[in-house]
Design an enzyme around this catalytic site. Structure first.
Site, PDB file in Angstrom:
ATOM      1  N   SER A 137       0.599  -1.198  -0.079  1.00 58.69           N
ATOM      2  CA  SER A 137      -0.128   0.115  -0.064  1.00 58.69           C
ATOM      3  C   SER A 137       1.077   1.248   0.025  1.00 58.69           C
ATOM      4  CB  SER A 137      -0.962  -0.040   1.350  1.00 58.69           C
ATOM      5  OG  SER A 137      -1.840   1.423   1.260  1.00 58.69           O
ATOM      6  N   TYR A 197      -2.656  -1.737  10.394  1.00 56.65           N
ATOM      7  CA  TYR A 197      -2.498  -1.911   8.676  1.00 56.65           C
ATOM      8  C   TYR A 197      -1.434  -1.476   8.220  1.00 56.65           C
ATOM      9  CZ  TYR A 197      -4.318  -1.092   3.859  1.00 56.65           C
ATOM     10  OH  TYR A 197      -4.174  -1.228   2.511  1.00 56.65           O
TER      11      TYR A 197
END
Length: 278
Positions: free
Chosen positions: A171, A184
């Site tokens: 990401s 995350y």
């Protein structure tokens, strides 16, 4: 642009407004993955569904790994089958190492070989304070996003030959972490580093390892894990001024899975709407 909305995790595609584009009506294949067999985790929806559809239209059979989103998984399987390829939906919890091994064993049993592993399954939650993050959620986020990748790669490698490809979804948060997505963020940074290390570790075997770093992408993860008041502005902080659609990610995975990327390993490809990665 997204409307204000809220779902319970992990969310469903049909309830999203607007419904994401996975390339159902737009992706056209050209045989770039003909004869290959792939595993796609988190393949029921979002980026995973778009990748599964694109892989099938490029000629690959696809095992669709998912948690328990039965309706979404069957929809993905429908599109894979419609492309004339074999679809194998497999439900279960990837936080269990035994299930990770079962996924790989099932793929090899169904297809006879394994050429591509896409580690895409993930979870996230939004918290304003570190003290609000439950211990068990920290553990589950790491187990889902990071440890499952380790167990899947470990199980897959004995079945992969030279020319095979592992693709991990990291990401933009791996470099520019959002403070409210702390667990995350940590896993996505770990995925980027795992990818770089594994590419060096197994390069001599001719197996390539790369990662894709998405920016804000419109998937069920967003309305099910972020406050509803953030929906209307989601993705507007990118230079392109909007969130990406899953269909816009799939071509990058196809490229990395194909023999056209035979000299690409250890790379991290940004698909972020213009937000840079370091």
């Amino acid at each position: 642009m997204p409307e204000r909305q809220q779902q319970r995790p992990p969310g469903t595609t049909a309830a999203m407004r607007p419904v994401p584009d996975h390339g159902e009506e737009s992706y056209t294949g050209s045989g770039r993955l003909a004869g290959k067999a792939a595993v796609v985790t988190g393949g029921d929806s979002g980026i995973g569904r778009a990748v599964a559809i694109a892989f099938a239209r490029e000629g690959a059979d696809v095992l669709i790994s998912y948690l328990d989103e039965e309706e979404d998984a069957q929809e993905t399987a429908h599109w894979v089958s419609e492309a004339g390829r074999k679809a194998v939906p497999v439900s279960g919890d990837l936080t269990d190492p035994a299930h990770c091994r079962e996924v790989i064993d099932r793929a090899v049993g169904e297809f006879g070989h394994l050429d591509v592993l896409v580690n895409n399954a993930a979870m996230q939650r939004t918290y304003a304070n570190l003290e609000d993050i439950p211990d068990e959620e920290w553990d589950r986020t790491l187990a889902t996003n990071l440890s499952a990748m380790f167990h899947l790669c470990k199980a897959a490698l004995p079945h992969m030959e030279s020319g095979a490809s592992i693709i991990n979804t990291t990401s933009v948060n791996s470099d520019t972490p959002s403070p409210t997505l702390l667990p995350y963020d940590v896993t996505k940074a770990g995925i980027a580093n795992f990818t770089a290390a594994l590419a060096q570790l197994i390069g001599s075997r001719g197996i390539r390892v790369n990662s894709v770093a998405p920016g804000p992408v419109w998937t069920p993860l967003i309305p099910s894990t972020m406050p509803p008041e953030h929906m209307e502005s989601f993705g507007r902080n990118t230079p392109l001024g909007r969130p990406g659609q899953p269909a816009e990610l799939a071509p990058v995975y196809v490229m990395l899975a194909s023999d056209e990327s035979s000299y690409t390993s250890g790379a991290r490809l940004a698909v972020t709407g213009g937000r840079p990665i370091l």
